[in-house]
Design an enzyme around this catalytic site. Sequence first.
Site, PDB file in Angstrom:
ATOM      1  CG  ASP A   1      34.187   8.686  18.747  1.00  0.00           C
ATOM      2  OD1 ASP A   1      33.719   8.016  18.104  1.00  0.00           O
ATOM      3  OD2 ASP A   1      35.175   8.480  19.695  1.00  0.00           O
TER       4      ASP A   1
ATOM      5  CE  LYS B   1      36.301   8.778  22.892  1.00  0.00           C
ATOM      6  NZ  LYS B   1      36.574   9.063  21.734  1.00  0.00           N
TER       7      LYS B   1
ATOM      8  CE  LYS C   1      37.364   5.447  21.558  1.00  0.00           C
ATOM      9  NZ  LYS C   1      37.209   6.379  20.361  1.00  0.00           N
TER      10      LYS C   1
END
Lengths: 500, 305
Positions: B142, B205, B241
Amino acid sequence: MPVVTKKKAAAKKNVIKLKFDTNWSYAPAPESKSAASINSQYDLFINGGWQKPSSKKYFNTINPATEETLSEVADASETDVNKAVTAARNAYEKYWKKIPAKERGKYIFRIARMIQEKARELAIIETLDGGKPIRESRDFDVPTAANHFFYYAGWADKLEYAFPNRRTEPLGVAGQIIPWNFPLLMAAWKIAPALATGNTVVLKPAETTPLTALKLAEIIQESDLPPGVVNIITGAGATGAAMVNHPDINKIVFTGSTEVGKIIQRAIAGTNKKVTLELGGKAANIIFEDAPIDQAVEGVINGIYFNQGHVCCAGSRLYVQESIVKEVIRKLKDRIETLIVGDPLDKNTDIGAINSQQQLETIHKYLKLGKQEGAEMYESSCRLPSKGFWCRPTMFTNVAQSSRIAQEEIFGPVLSILTFRTDDEVIEKANNSPYGLSAGVWTDKGSKIFNMTKRMRAGVIWANTFNKFDPTSPFGGYKESGFGREGGLHGLSAYVNLIG
Amino acid sequence: MITSSKIHLPDFSLSPHIDQVGVEERAARFTTRSIKKETKLNGLKLVLNMIDLTTLEGKDTEGKVKQLCYKAQHLHDAYPGLPTVAAVCVYPSMVKTAKKAVEGSGIKIASVATAFPSGQSTRTVKISDTKYAVAQGADEIDMVISRGKFHEGEYNFVFDEIAAVKEACGEARLKVILETGELGTFDKVRRASDIAMYAGADFIKTSTGKIQPAATMPVTLVMLEAIRDFYYKTGKMIGMKPAGGISKSKLALRYLVMLKETLGEDWMNNEWFRFGASSLANDVLMQIVKEKTGVYQAANYFSID
């Protein structure tokens, strides 16, 4: 990886498709019918009480989603119309024009509050009788109806501020004829300003959707409004004609088809009746290439499929700038697939039943016509219930300005998509219609919005949104969409004479 | 993998505009869907299975991470048949511990990297941060984008950085955190989404969870629509996400509704959709047990980690 290559090839051929028929689907979530009480028979609400029709005739009102009979309602004849007008006249002379304005306001506030208290029941009945999804009657029709009463209640004792330096006097008895697409809301639009300005009312709901107006009569009775100030009578065209031709009615207010509007105009010519007409429409909804496209697509969907397209200001003519037409159509097709069509009482339903067999036939006539005219028809793949009146959300592409499906009001969930190249061209095309009720403009550029709204001949123009209503905002048409305004300050002036 | 040379790169300054009022209205419309009975139960189980169970604290220890990893595999053993979460998300220093703790469970280990959460460091540091996490066994990275550079209009810098991190990821899937709370407008969220997807993101995300506002439904919708447009243009699926601020089941179910009606079936699984959350799981568990027993149990019946 071969999978990706295959998908890339698919992208090239433009056969990529999103699958909205997912394993995770919504379980039925029906609103309970038991929260609503509907009598098996309704009489006429005249002079504060319920009276049998002089003809002794009743007609059925059905649930268009199931074709089951909900109730039978009285068919008012000329004699009954006369009784109602007499009651309204007496109430006007005896009480309503005499009582202090703030007392009028109190009654209207009381009605507004009672609508809120009975909101759930009203929403269920509206959905049962008219076929519209409960989501809309619950979140739009009923609250907006209450808001109209609240808004005009506030004006009742402030008319000197609404019309500075003028004195107002009421017109007298108003005859109000309302349509079947927003039965309770239209009753509110008509009754609230009439009462606030000191007029009395004879109101006739449409014959396919009388129940919420009759429920409103019960509320009015319970509110202790002086008898005869509001009279609600049911019937079909003949009842309406008797109202229009009644010599003791001072004002006719009609929302409905342009055809009937013209008949009313002819009938009252030469009399001193005043009139407000809110008639048909074929709104242009215009998307420019610089528009926020996903939001525009959502606006187009709401503009045409709201209330099954039974909306006089529905955005039924979509104009898309040619550079983005493929993208817009693809997005519209995806969005149509996610609309849930079915049981109007289910809280997840987006599109309910068509209001009547007759209206369904009209829509089918236009679907056939559109195909004959060479337009390409696309409809949602949803399944339709076997009983009741249903139409899938539908759109036509390759529509020409000269096609009848681009010119005539279909009043159903049917979108006609046309294309344009320049601003001037689309303004000319948008104005090229006998109607002029509403329009929509989608662009990220503020100056373009002002240019468009200035030059388009429509009573309401929405920018980057569609089908927004508020009691403070006037609503009404240009050209054959009618004249006079309802809502806001303008809505008050339709019910007063300005003197002094 | 599609190399960027095969995809026509758009001019990111021309990314579609977003109307704030319209997108907020659309997002609100999803919340009116009524989710009941088996739909609710199945939805809740799906939510559990989509969670990236997260701990990203300065005070994280091996002990804490091990306990979290146990929880990830045994969400509520009193209720048999529950799925596990999708992944456990930790700092690079904890990857090795976490990887070992979830061995054989199928749960992925995600690691934040690239000078998380601010991203205020050099590319060299970010690349080595990423490589370290991957070498420790991270299945997913991430990363955060350089928001400062993005605000300066240095889109090429942001693009190249993402592409470089993607390369450093090797086999690991790359989630690109836009930190939408620092971007300011939906227009910029859309532009950053486009940059990230074209530069090689496997997932986009919303947030680090360190900045408010974190994930919201409108901002997630803007990103889902960007994913949809990218899919139509390239045929490549990108995951989504939302992270931070989703702690209640009801809200999570609304995200599922939004996902279902925006991207459809192919995205309705944890390969393509994740919730970044630390406290969501227990609320979901409480609801699942309530669906079965008809009564809510006290919070103390559910282990905190």
